[in-house]
Write an enzyme that holds these catalytic residues in place. Structure first.
Site, short mmCIF file in Angstrom:
data_model
loop_
_atom_site.label_atom_id
_atom_site.label_comp_id
_atom_site.label_asym_id
_atom_site.label_seq_id
_atom_site.Cartn_x
_atom_site.Cartn_y
_atom_site.Cartn_z
N LYS A 40 0.85 -1.18 0.00
CA LYS A 40 0.00 0.00 0.00
C LYS A 40 0.88 1.24 0.00
CE LYS A 40 -3.92 2.36 2.04
NZ LYS A 40 -4.99 2.36 3.07
N ASP A 129 -11.08 1.21 10.81
CA ASP A 129 -11.43 1.23 9.39
C ASP A 129 -12.03 -0.11 8.95
OD1 ASP A 129 -11.74 2.34 6.89
OD2 ASP A 129 -9.67 1.97 6.26
#
Length: 262
Positions: A40, A129
């Protein structure tokens, strides 16, 4: 983007909160027995202070021993850009499975996400999240991924720091109003996730696609609604997760309840 540091990117895997995921070849220096990893790359600027905070959080995340969490491998920054690598699971996520999921398989994945949260909470970590794109799939169930690092890079920001506003339905309204992330907020997200997976709809109905601010207004303007199409045992779990913060069940209790639904 062809790569970052010594990671050679093969193809994009999709967008995540404040960043992009890539499939990459494992650098020879990484002491893990895999051919590929997921990387990421965050779009937020990586100051030295933010980098140190992110590495601390990832280190704590990686120290939690749990079969229900995706394993982080490495983190770094290049030219002011923060990146980290993690275990790659080719079966996709609850948001985008590689093959259609049976209802039972979807429930197993949500239950595993709840077990992952229980392990994080026991270690004093709030995920921040929880949503379908962060529940990655494997043949036995699911693993929770992508610790909410957006807040690390936007310290002090309450709404825009939560990531793309089109995912705002998964955020506890108390967080949207400036509250601190706590385990009960993750349980709220878990309830919304369960509702979405079983009913195919959100607890705020159909939020406007592509207009995050309008979606935010809609979320803040009305209380969540549990669909009458949900089987009553599932609806009971969702309602408990969306109740007052002090009365919500623990993630471990939710995992046990979801496990009994299959």
């Amino acid at each position: 983007m062809q790569g970052i540091a010594d990671y050679e990117f093969i193809r994009p895997l999709g967008a995540g909160n404040h960043g992009q995921f890539y499939l990459a070849r494992r650098p020879a220096r990484l002491p893990v027995d895999v051919e590929f990893v997921a990387v990421k790359v965050l779009s937020a600027e990586s100051t030295d202070a933010a980098f140190r905070r992110a590495v601390r959080e990832l280190t704590a995340f990686g120290a939690v021993t749990s079969p229900y969490l995706v394993s982080p491998f490495d983190a770094g920054q290049q030219d002011g850009t923060f990146y980290y690598s993690m275990e790659y699971l080719p079966d996709g996520s609850l948001a985008s499975p590689a093959v259609p999921l049976s209802p039972a398989a979807a429930l197993r994945a949500v239950a595993d996400a709840a077990r992952a949260l229980a392990d994080l909470h026991a270690a004093g970590i709030v995920h921040r999240d929880v949503k379908p794109g962060n529940v990655l799939l494997h043949p036995g169930g699911g693993r929770l991924s992508d610790l909410g690092l957006a807040q690390v890079f936007t310290e002090g920001v309450t709404i825009t720091g939560m990531g793309p506003l089109d995912a705002v339905e998964y955020v506890d309204p108390a967080i949207l109003m400036g509250g601190r992330p706590v385990p009960a907020a993750d349980v709220w997200s878990l309830g919304v996730l369960l509702h979405r997976v079983v009913s195919g709809t959100g607890v705020y109905g159909n939020l406007p696609a592509g207009d995050g601010l309008l979606a935010l207004r809609q979320v803040l303007a009305a209380p969540p609604h549990v669909s009458g199409a949900l089987p009553e045992p599932v609806a009971d779990v969702v309602r408990a997760c969306l109740g007052p913060a002090g009365e919500r069940p623990s993630a471990a209790a939710v995992a046990e309840q979801i496990g009994s639904l299959g």
